[in-house]
Design a protein around this motif. Structure first.
Motif, PDB file in Angstrom:
ATOM      1  N   ILE A 389       0.862  -1.191   0.000  1.00  0.00           N
ATOM      2  CA  ILE A 389       0.000   0.000   0.000  1.00  0.00           C
ATOM      3  C   ILE A 389       0.890   1.230   0.000  1.00  0.00           C
ATOM      4  CG2 ILE A 389      -1.769   1.295   1.228  1.00  0.00           C
ATOM      5  CD1 ILE A 389      -2.789  -1.282   2.391  1.00  0.00           C
ATOM      6  N   ASN A 390       0.679   2.075  -0.992  1.00  0.00           N
ATOM      7  CA  ASN A 390       1.443   3.316  -1.101  1.00  0.00           C
ATOM      8  C   ASN A 390       0.667   4.417  -0.384  1.00  0.00           C
ATOM      9  OD1 ASN A 390       3.068   5.437  -1.749  1.00  0.00           O
ATOM     10  ND2 ASN A 390       2.901   5.216  -3.957  1.00  0.00           N
ATOM     11  N   ASN A 391       1.045   4.695   0.870  1.00  0.00           N
ATOM     12  CA  ASN A 391       0.390   5.732   1.661  1.00  0.00           C
ATOM     13  C   ASN A 391       1.093   7.077   1.551  1.00  0.00           C
ATOM     14  OD1 ASN A 391      -1.578   3.928   2.830  1.00  0.00           O
ATOM     15  ND2 ASN A 391       0.063   3.098   4.092  1.00  0.00           N
ATOM     16  N   ASN A 400       5.884   6.555   1.946  1.00  0.00           N
ATOM     17  CA  ASN A 400       5.339   5.853   3.104  1.00  0.00           C
ATOM     18  C   ASN A 400       4.660   4.589   2.567  1.00  0.00           C
ATOM     19  OD1 ASN A 400       4.175   4.962   5.450  1.00  0.00           O
ATOM     20  ND2 ASN A 400       3.338   6.943   6.037  1.00  0.00           N
ATOM     21  N   THR A 402       3.460   0.467   3.027  1.00  0.00           N
ATOM     22  CA  THR A 402       3.070  -0.607   3.950  1.00  0.00           C
ATOM     23  C   THR A 402       3.114  -1.939   3.216  1.00  0.00           C
ATOM     24  OG1 THR A 402       1.639   0.871   5.228  1.00  0.00           O
ATOM     25  CG2 THR A 402       1.234  -1.498   5.434  1.00  0.00           C
ATOM     26  N   THR A 447       6.028  -1.116   7.809  1.00  0.00           N
ATOM     27  CA  THR A 447       5.993   0.169   7.112  1.00  0.00           C
ATOM     28  C   THR A 447       7.409   0.644   6.871  1.00  0.00           C
ATOM     29  OG1 THR A 447       5.854   1.385   9.211  1.00  0.00           O
ATOM     30  CG2 THR A 447       3.778   0.837   8.100  1.00  0.00           C
TER      31      THR A 447
END
Length: 936
Positions: A389-391, A400, A402, A447
């Motif tokens: 997941i590209n936060n 950031n 995950t 992360t």
């Protein structure tokens, strides 16, 4: 039985080591539990991680006995380790070294060794004993454990009935061997396929791996699932391992025969994504007579522990007893089992494991049989590729990311960023910030944070103003304790509109174009084009070109070949300069700039000798025009001179198709410049007027050349104030950088410059400079930093003036002034004001050759004296202007009274300054206009 818990699980079978001393186990390390005909010892994982351990059986003499896998099967022991590292040791109450009291009470003693070394040196030894009571034996009990099958039958001396041999074929078949056998010898006859038999003494059977024993009331036989005499059999579609045997004992006057047949399921499970189904035959022919079977009790359990109906229902298990099959259904993921990580083709996968138990008690004829099955089940591997997941929030300029979700038995080992591989501690030391996040159910994610500016981040430019940051990642993970590594590749991207494109500004004078190009924040990553030609090489030599690290100037005449003529009039030409900046790699246009101006130009000349001259130029509306192909009305009258953009005609008024007409006392001659080629039409009218009947008296005499008269013109002086990054005055804050953040006592480097002037005689001086709390120059509070061209004597930290020398950027040092002040804060009622500070300067531009004013003589003279001298001199040669800087915000990390400016000393400043400025402006206004004309 020895093993190791840590990052890997190793089962080591070793000889008995010499024991030094033993002790009681530490609290919480060992727990025991009685499970009917099984005894269980459990070791907690927290005492075993990273260590080796070993479990030995202590016999009745107190001697430790090492257990091998073969001996464990033969004697009735099993050992399992769950995925968390907890150890479960099970022993049958009829196992080899149990102390059995009347088949009712059973005592087990074990020796547990724990060592940091695989050779079990420096081991800590613990003795653990446990006692269980189990007396409710069925006439026959069958136990199907993980690694062995066991049957025990009550032994007595029943009456011998002739019908027995006729009813039981196995007994009838074994009767000749039994009657012919030696007295007082136990023997076993195995019934093989096709009515074949194999006879063994007890000693021979035990050498073959079987476990045979008698207790005070029972006869027991134990076998491995893969024993030679075991045969597979499909019963009600369920695969079974079947061992048919008869054990007998002969005395002189009797023969005791016991049916020791065993049947245990080897499979019978099926799976869906949501459900596990386990089927067991309700009636197993090798174990039951031909008479009908009556089920007395059917109960399920988990890990050897029987469950009540409420627990079964709460866990959503299903126990269904049918006429042919007993079916157990367990939802995947239900309580009582656990998930385990694994690797399938370098892809993360999981399986679900649970150890159900089925206890079936039935009645046949007049005896009971209890059939207990421990059947561990593990689902097939279920691929669970990790998700990334590209936060990332692009404005934060930090990736950031995950990675997850994983079970607790997965550890992140290292991460490869592009070509650089770093362990988790190394990555955190570098500032990448890798963190593990554990959820309440034990699952976890990882992360990772990486700044956009990191060298491992790739950058791609998407015109016109967007940069895409790309982070390639390869995660290396490991499954413990099996030590199974796998990798996962990912690439995350973030796009930010953070490119400051180059900017172009320009202006014109009567002769040409002046263009300034500011580079932006990508440096010189583009190629300039003037018109359609690249600005480089010989073209740079053709035009005036100045360059430095942040910008370049170009000066081009209006009639240059790369300019475009838009409109032609009799007294002027409107010309346009097109400047394009193209990306150096993609050649896409980053910035386009056009500057269009009208230039005074004489296009037609009418001579008194009867000749006419005309200038024709190529205009934008006729792009295909060839000037050398232009003609007058008479096609034979061609240009006297021509090039790619212009043609010059010179002809007599009586030639080339020129017409004339009279209008009162005017004689008008007319002709046209025409295009003879195909394409858009081109027509330029040429008209000359002559006065008829006009007499001119011409007198020839000698006289001196008259003095040159300078015709007045109008223009603008542009003065700017900049804030430099440091004392080198090479780089400056741009518009986008304001408000600039500074701390107390931090030096501020200001530069004030007269722009666009090419007059080397003009010189710029600072008259007064001050700071205010708002952008309004006349607002209060204020503090003077330069007074009458000198530092403010009331200031604790005096203003410092820096010299200016010529370089690639500075052509005329006299056009610039530089000074340095220390950052401060205003105070009101002894309280420091928070906010932004603005700096302003009043400047004077002088003629360096005529320094009638004291400022132009670079003297620090009070304002009244300077004003008086200007009045006395009757010639004010200075031009004044005001200039301001952008806002500067103060960050206070301490309170320093010497840097906090009070407003009391300047409360009189607005009134006095207004009066002085009014007088000065009144006097200077008399000659300002003339002075501007001389020095622009």
């Amino acid at each position: 039985m020895m093993t190791r818990l840590g990052f890997g699980l190793i089962l080591l079978l070793a000889v008995l080591a010499t024991e030094v001393w033993t002790q009681n186990p530490p609290p919480g390390f060992v727990t025991t539990e009685c499970l009917g005909n099984l005894m269980m010892i459990m070791l907690d994982k927290s005492f075993l991680v990273g260590k080796h351990f070993r479990i030995d059986i202590i016999d009745v003499k107190g001697t430790p006995v090492s257990i091998s896998p073969r001996l464990a099967t033969q004697c009735g022991y099993s050992l399992t380790i769950d995925f968390l590292g907890n150890v479960r040791f099970l022993a049958s109450v009829l196992s080899c070294f149990i102390q059995n009291t009347n088949d009712e009470t059973y005592r087990l003693a074990v020796l547990i060794r724990v060592s940091p070394n695989d050779d079990m040196s420096l081991a800590s030894s613990y003795t653990q004993t446990m006692t269980c009571v189990y007396s409710q034996w069925a006439a026959r009990e069958i136990l199907c454990e993980r690694n062995y099958m066991e049957v025990s039958v009550r032994r007595g001396i029943p009456l011998i009935d002739s019908k027995v041999s006729r009813d039981e074929p196995d007994w009838a078949n074994i009767y000749p061997e039994a009657t012919a056998a030696d007295n007082a010898i136990w023997q076993v006859v195995f019934h093989l396929a096709q009515n074949k038999k194999k006879e063994m003494t007890v000693a021979q059977a035990m050498l073959s791996g079987y476990g045979i024993n008698t207790t005070p009331t029972r006869i027991m036989l134990r076998a491995a699932y893969n024993a030679t005499e075991t045969r597979p059999q499909l019963i009600q579609t369920v695969p079974m391992a079947v061992l048919r045997s008869t054990t007998f004992y002969k005395q002189r006057w009797m023969v005791l025969m016991v049916d020791t047949a065993i049947a245990c399921p080897t499979d019978g499970t099926s799976f869906t994504d949501e459900m596990i189904v386990w089927r067991v035959p309700r009636v197993i022919p090798p174990l039951v007579p031909t008479t009908p079977l009556t089920s007395l009790n059917v109960q399920m359990g988990i890990d050897g522990r029987k469950l009540d109906p409420t627990t079964v229902n709460n866990r959503r298990y299903v126990l269904d007893v049918g006429p042919e099959l007993i079916t157990i259904k367990i939802p995947v993921g239900a309580d009582g089992g656990y998930y385990k990580s694994n690797v399938l083709n370098n892809t993360y996968a999981i399986s679900y494991s649970i150890a159900p138990m089925l206890e079936h008690t039935w009645q046949d004829v007049d005896e009971k049989t209890k059939h207990t099955i421990l059947h561990p089940i593990t689902t097939p591997l279920m691929p669970r590729p990790p998700f990334v997941i590209n936060n990332t929030v692009p404005k934060d300029r930090v990736f950031n990311v995950t990675l997850g979700i994983f079970l607790p038995d997965v550890d992140l080992v290292d991460v490869t960023f592009g070509l650089e591989t770093l362990t988790v501690p190394e990555a955190n030391l570098k500032g990448y910030n890798i963190q593990e996040h554990v959820f309440p159910n034990g699952s976890k994610t990882y992360t990772l944070q990486v700044p956009f500016e990191d060298p491992d981040v790739k950058k791609e430019v998407t015109p016109p103003d967007t940069r895409t940051y790309i982070l390639p990642l390869t995660y290396l993970l490991n499954i413990v304790p099996e030590n199974k590594p796998f990798t996962h590749h990912a690439e995350v991207q973030a796009s930010v509109q953070d490119i400051i494109l180059p900017t172009v500004t320009g202006y014109c004078d009567v002769a040409g174009f002046y263009v300034l190009v500011q580079y932006g924040n990508m440096g010189r990553n583009w190629i300039p084009y003037v018109g359609s030609r690249e600005l480089g090489g010989s073209l740079l030599a053709l035009y005036k070109y100045n360059v430095n690290s942040t910008n370049f100037w170009i000066t081009m005449p209006y009639n240059a070949i790369d300019a475009t003529y838009e409109v032609i009039k009799s007294s002027e030409i409107r010309s346009r300069l097109d400047l394009t900046l193209k990306d150096i790699e993609t050649m896409l246009v980053l910035t386009s700039f056009s500057l269009s101006c009208s230039f005074p130009t004489k296009m037609i000349d009418c001579f008194s000798n009867g000749t006419m001259a005309a200038l024709a130029v190529k205009v934008e509306s006729v792009p295909g025009l060839l000037p050398n192909q232009l003609t007058l009305r008479d096609p034979s009258c061609r240009p006297l001179q021509s090039d790619a953009v212009r043609a010059v005609f010179y002809f007599n008024v009586n030639s080339c198709g020129t017409t004339r007409r009279f209008d009162n006392n005017l004689l008008t001659y007319e002709n046209e410049v025409l295009s003879t080629t195909f394409g858009p039409s081109y027509r330029l009218s040429i008209v000359c007027h002559y006065v008829v009947n006009d007499t001119k008296v011409v007198q020839f005499s000698y006289q001196n050349n008259p003095a040159l008269v300078i015709q007045p013109g109008l223009g603008d002086l542009v003065v700017v104030m900049r804030l430099a990054l440091d004392s080198t005055y090479k780089d400056f804050y741009g518009t986008q950088d304001y408000p600039v953040v500074k701390y107390l006592r931090t030096p501020l480097y200001f530069e004030v410059e007269l722009l666009y002037s090419r007059d080397p005689q003009a010189e710029l001086f600072l008259e007064n400079c001050w700071a205010t709390y708002s952008a309004d120059r006349d607002s209060l509070p204020k503090w003077d930093v330069v007074v009458d061209s000198c530092e403010n004597s009331a200031d604790t930290y005096k203003t410092v003036f820096h010299p200016v020398s010529s370089n690639a950027r500075v052509v005329f040092p006299s056009h610039l002034k530089r000074f340095e002040v220390k950052m401060f804060s205003f105070t009101r009622d002894r309280t420091a004001l928070k906010g932004q500070i603005y700096f302003h300067c009043g400047v004077v531009i002088c003629d360096a050759n005529r320094q009638s004013d004291s400022l132009c003589r670079r003297q620090c003279i009070p304002g009244k004296q300077r004003l008086g001298r200007s009045v006395e001199g009757k010639a004010e040669v200075a031009v004044k202007a005001l200039v301001s800087s952008g806002p500067i915000r103060l960050e206070q990390y301490g309170f320093y009274p010497s840097e906090v400016k009070t407003t009391q000393a300047v409360l009189w400043s607005p009134l006095v300054a207004t009066l002085v400025c009014a007088v000065v402006l009144f006097i200077s206004g008399i000659v300002a206009f003339i002075h501007i004309q001389k020095h622009i």
